[in-house]
Design a protein around this motif. Structure first.
Motif, PDB file in Angstrom:
ATOM      1  N   ALA A  16       0.655  -1.273   0.066  1.00 19.16           N
ATOM      2  CA  ALA A  16       0.024  -0.004  -0.072  1.00 19.16           C
ATOM      3  C   ALA A  16       0.739   1.291   0.075  1.00 19.16           C
ATOM      4  O   ALA A  16       0.599   2.321  -0.781  1.00 19.16           O
ATOM      5  N   LEU A  17       1.864   1.333   0.793  1.00 20.86           N
ATOM      6  CA  LEU A  17       2.779   2.413   1.027  1.00 20.86           C
ATOM      7  C   LEU A  17       3.371   2.671  -0.513  1.00 20.86           C
ATOM      8  O   LEU A  17       3.583   3.843  -0.854  1.00 20.86           O
ATOM      9  N   VAL A  18       4.083   1.426  -1.105  1.00 20.14           N
ATOM     10  CA  VAL A  18       4.422   1.718  -2.573  1.00 20.14           C
ATOM     11  C   VAL A  18       3.492   2.340  -3.769  1.00 20.14           C
ATOM     12  O   VAL A  18       3.872   3.275  -4.190  1.00 20.14           O
ATOM     13  N   VAL A  19       2.459   1.669  -3.495  1.00 20.04           N
ATOM     14  CA  VAL A  19       1.403   2.199  -4.476  1.00 20.04           C
ATOM     15  C   VAL A  19       1.086   3.710  -4.234  1.00 20.04           C
ATOM     16  O   VAL A  19       0.877   4.434  -4.971  1.00 20.04           O
ATOM     17  N   GLN A  20       0.979   4.035  -2.881  1.00 18.81           N
ATOM     18  CA  GLN A  20       0.572   5.172  -2.520  1.00 18.81           C
ATOM     19  C   GLN A  20       1.490   6.603  -2.957  1.00 18.81           C
ATOM     20  O   GLN A  20       1.291   7.489  -3.305  1.00 18.81           O
ATOM     21  N   VAL A  21       2.992   5.958  -2.600  1.00 28.36           N
ATOM     22  CA  VAL A  21       4.192   6.945  -3.071  1.00 28.36           C
ATOM     23  C   VAL A  21       4.200   7.093  -4.542  1.00 28.36           C
ATOM     24  O   VAL A  21       4.424   8.203  -5.276  1.00 28.36           O
ATOM     25  N   SER A  22       4.200   5.953  -5.134  1.00 25.80           N
ATOM     26  CA  SER A  22       4.711   5.866  -6.544  1.00 25.80           C
ATOM     27  C   SER A  22       3.670   6.120  -7.463  1.00 25.80           C
ATOM     28  O   SER A  22       3.777   6.541  -8.730  1.00 25.80           O
ATOM     29  N   VAL A  23       2.164   6.042  -7.269  1.00 24.06           N
ATOM     30  CA  VAL A  23       1.085   6.169  -8.314  1.00 24.06           C
ATOM     31  C   VAL A  23       0.370   7.223  -7.624  1.00 24.06           C
ATOM     32  O   VAL A  23      -0.016   8.131  -8.329  1.00 24.06           O
ATOM     33  N   LEU A  24      -0.371   6.963  -6.350  1.00 21.38           N
ATOM     34  CA  LEU A  24      -1.449   7.925  -6.117  1.00 21.38           C
ATOM     35  C   LEU A  24      -0.949   9.449  -5.779  1.00 21.38           C
ATOM     36  O   LEU A  24      -1.753  10.322  -6.088  1.00 21.38           O
ATOM     37  N   ALA A  25       0.214   9.720  -5.235  1.00 24.07           N
ATOM     38  CA  ALA A  25       0.671  10.953  -4.897  1.00 24.07           C
ATOM     39  C   ALA A  25       1.155  11.718  -6.361  1.00 24.07           C
ATOM     40  O   ALA A  25       1.133  12.895  -6.159  1.00 24.07           O
ATOM     41  N   ARG A  26       1.187  11.019  -7.511  1.00 23.69           N
ATOM     42  CA  ARG A  26       1.492  11.605  -8.639  1.00 23.69           C
ATOM     43  C   ARG A  26       0.336  11.947  -9.480  1.00 23.69           C
ATOM     44  O   ARG A  26       0.474  12.230 -10.779  1.00 23.69           O
ATOM     45  N   LEU A  27      -0.926  11.581  -8.868  1.00 25.30           N
ATOM     46  CA  LEU A  27      -2.000  12.068  -9.488  1.00 25.30           C
ATOM     47  C   LEU A  27      -2.461  13.433  -9.879  1.00 25.30           C
ATOM     48  O   LEU A  27      -3.259  13.802 -10.862  1.00 25.30           O
ATOM     49  N   GLN A  28      -1.963  14.169  -9.170  1.00 25.66           N
ATOM     50  CA  GLN A  28      -2.104  15.614  -9.082  1.00 25.66           C
ATOM     51  C   GLN A  28      -3.861  15.946  -8.864  1.00 25.66           C
ATOM     52  O   GLN A  28      -4.159  16.841  -9.742  1.00 25.66           O
ATOM     53  N   LEU A  29      -4.484  15.359  -8.240  1.00 27.76           N
ATOM     54  CA  LEU A  29      -5.686  15.479  -8.027  1.00 27.76           C
ATOM     55  C   LEU A  29      -5.891  16.699  -7.215  1.00 27.76           C
ATOM     56  O   LEU A  29      -5.139  17.145  -6.289  1.00 27.76           O
ATOM     57  N   PRO A  30      -6.906  17.612  -7.566  1.00 31.88           N
ATOM     58  CA  PRO A  30      -7.271  18.513  -6.418  1.00 31.88           C
ATOM     59  C   PRO A  30      -7.556  18.247  -4.939  1.00 31.88           C
ATOM     60  O   PRO A  30      -8.114  17.212  -4.530  1.00 31.88           O
ATOM     61  N   GLY A  31      -6.989  18.959  -4.031  1.00 34.13           N
ATOM     62  CA  GLY A  31      -7.099  18.684  -2.671  1.00 34.13           C
ATOM     63  C   GLY A  31      -6.299  17.679  -2.162  1.00 34.13           C
ATOM     64  O   GLY A  31      -5.050  17.694  -2.291  1.00 34.13           O
ATOM     65  N   ALA A  32      -6.756  16.534  -1.301  1.00 36.94           N
ATOM     66  CA  ALA A  32      -6.043  15.756  -0.880  1.00 36.94           C
ATOM     67  C   ALA A  32      -5.711  14.790  -1.613  1.00 36.94           C
ATOM     68  O   ALA A  32      -5.799  14.699  -2.964  1.00 36.94           O
ATOM     69  N   VAL A  33      -5.017  13.754  -1.320  1.00 34.36           N
ATOM     70  CA  VAL A  33      -4.417  12.587  -1.878  1.00 34.36           C
ATOM     71  C   VAL A  33      -5.126  11.200  -1.361  1.00 34.36           C
ATOM     72  O   VAL A  33      -5.428  11.024  -0.191  1.00 34.36           O
ATOM     73  N   PRO A  34      -5.755  10.481  -2.323  1.00 30.39           N
ATOM     74  CA  PRO A  34      -6.238   9.045  -1.993  1.00 30.39           C
ATOM     75  C   PRO A  34      -5.586   8.186  -0.955  1.00 30.39           C
ATOM     76  O   PRO A  34      -4.026   8.314  -1.539  1.00 30.39           O
ATOM     77  N   ASP A  35      -5.804   8.042   0.267  1.00 31.47           N
ATOM     78  CA  ASP A  35      -4.731   7.332   1.162  1.00 31.47           C
ATOM     79  C   ASP A  35      -4.943   5.815   1.209  1.00 31.47           C
ATOM     80  O   ASP A  35      -5.901   5.479   2.142  1.00 31.47           O
ATOM     81  N   LEU A  36      -4.354   5.296   0.274  1.00 29.35           N
ATOM     82  CA  LEU A  36      -4.599   3.613   0.294  1.00 29.35           C
ATOM     83  C   LEU A  36      -3.985   3.083   1.692  1.00 29.35           C
ATOM     84  O   LEU A  36      -4.391   2.169   2.084  1.00 29.35           O
ATOM     85  N   LEU A  37      -3.000   3.636   2.131  1.00 26.56           N
ATOM     86  CA  LEU A  37      -2.327   3.292   3.444  1.00 26.56           C
ATOM     87  C   LEU A  37      -3.442   3.056   4.636  1.00 26.56           C
ATOM     88  O   LEU A  37      -3.492   2.057   5.336  1.00 26.56           O
ATOM     89  N   LEU A  38      -4.065   4.267   4.634  1.00 28.37           N
ATOM     90  CA  LEU A  38      -5.047   4.535   5.769  1.00 28.37           C
ATOM     91  C   LEU A  38      -6.226   3.351   5.497  1.00 28.37           C
ATOM     92  O   LEU A  38      -6.745   2.826   6.452  1.00 28.37           O
ATOM     93  N   LEU A  39      -6.820   3.125   4.185  1.00 30.41           N
ATOM     94  CA  LEU A  39      -7.454   1.919   3.899  1.00 30.41           C
ATOM     95  C   LEU A  39      -7.094   0.551   4.230  1.00 30.41           C
ATOM     96  O   LEU A  39      -7.836  -0.177   4.730  1.00 30.41           O
ATOM     97  N   THR A  40      -5.944   0.252   4.203  1.00 33.97           N
ATOM     98  CA  THR A  40      -5.262  -0.921   4.381  1.00 33.97           C
ATOM     99  C   THR A  40      -5.269  -1.066   6.115  1.00 33.97           C
ATOM    100  O   THR A  40      -5.579  -1.968   6.802  1.00 33.97           O
ATOM    101  N   VAL A  41      -5.038  -0.011   6.927  1.00 28.40           N
ATOM    102  CA  VAL A  41      -5.064   0.055   8.480  1.00 28.40           C
ATOM    103  C   VAL A  41      -6.451  -0.200   8.741  1.00 28.40           C
ATOM    104  O   VAL A  41      -6.766  -1.090   9.613  1.00 28.40           O
ATOM    105  N   VAL A  42      -7.416   0.431   8.050  1.00 29.27           N
ATOM    106  CA  VAL A  42      -8.767   0.281   8.492  1.00 29.27           C
ATOM    107  C   VAL A  42      -9.188  -1.091   8.291  1.00 29.27           C
ATOM    108  O   VAL A  42     -10.036  -1.714   8.898  1.00 29.27           O
ATOM    109  N   GLY A  43      -9.051  -1.562   7.198  1.00 28.34           N
ATOM    110  CA  GLY A  43      -9.526  -3.220   6.763  1.00 28.34           C
ATOM    111  C   GLY A  43      -9.015  -4.020   7.705  1.00 28.34           C
ATOM    112  O   GLY A  43      -9.589  -5.116   8.108  1.00 28.34           O
ATOM    113  N   LEU A  44      -7.837  -3.965   8.212  1.00 31.59           N
ATOM    114  CA  LEU A  44      -6.942  -4.891   9.095  1.00 31.59           C
ATOM    115  C   LEU A  44      -7.533  -4.672  10.509  1.00 31.59           C
ATOM    116  O   LEU A  44      -7.854  -5.670  11.284  1.00 31.59           O
TER     117      LEU A  44
END
Length: 223
Positions: A16-44
């Motif tokens: 999740a961290l690798v995808v977060q840093v290498s993919v989601l953080a580079r999408l340049q979306l307005p506002g926040a960044v989708p937090d896959l790491l947070l969703l992984t912690v919530v699911g576990l």
């Protein structure tokens, strides 16, 4: 089972961290960044409970603090995810099974909002005012929206993997050890087997009959 939990949680957090840093953080979306790491912690946390959620959240947050390009003090996100993991684990159902998707989605929204608020609050304590400059209301809305859109793909998959690891046959070793403990206590104690706080009725009846015979023998001797 604890080894399975550690290996699975570590693998999911790293991915999740690798995808977060290498993919989601580079999408340049307005506002926040989708937090896959947070969703992984919530699911576990929804599978392992509040203690497991807090430990996993702390480890995941610490990795995120140290992973480049981190621009904040180490330990800041670890504290936030530790609290979020603990609170999300409190929403874990008694039987570990969720009847509908409403509960997890509500937990995701609350976790997204809570993470943003806690992160901004801790940043304000250490002098980081970036959240105030960007606009906190916009960050809250976009964080909840992005995580809610990503959650149906991430959270069920994480929970399914965690439940599969929990159903491993090696998990029965704890039950076997508990039975051996009970048996050894019965053999050494000599006062009857206790299961759930009650004595074995056959042993209690045998003990009473022996006591009655002993009483009669003593009475005869007294006569």
């Amino acid at each position: 089972m604890r080894v399975n939990r550690f290996l699975l949680s570590s693998s999911l957090v790293v991915v999740a961290l690798v995808v977060q840093v290498s993919v989601l953080a580079r999408l340049q979306l307005p506002g926040a960044v989708p937090d896959l790491l947070l969703l992984t912690v919530v699911g576990l946390a929804l599978v392992y409970g509040h203690v497991g959620g807090a430990l996993i959240g702390f480890g995941a947050g610490l990795l995120a603090d140290l992973a480049p390009p981190a621009d904040h003090a180490a330990g800041r996100y670890a504290l936030v995810l530790c609290l979020i993991g603990y609170l999300a684990g409190l929403a874990r159902p008694e039987n570990g099974r969720l009847r509908s998707a409403v509960g997890p989605m509500a937990v995701v929204v609350a976790a997204a909002v809570g993470t943003t608020l806690l992160y901004a609050g801790v940043g304000a304590l250490v002098g980081d005012t970036a959240a105030r400059d960007v606009g906190l209301p916009g960050l809250l809305f976009t964080a909840a929206l992005y995580d809610l859109l990503l959650a149906p793909f991430a959270v069920p998959a994480v929970m399914a993997l965690a439940r599969r690891a929990e159903n491993d046959p090696l998990a029965d070793s704890g039950t076997t050890a508990q039975k051996a403990d009970i048996a050894s206590g019965w053999l050494s104690g000599g006062t009857g087997l206790r299961i759930g706080g009650q004595r074995n009725p056959l042993r209690v009846k045998a003990a009473r009959s022996r006591g009655a015979r002993a009483g009669r023998i003593k009475g005869v001797k007294r006569l």
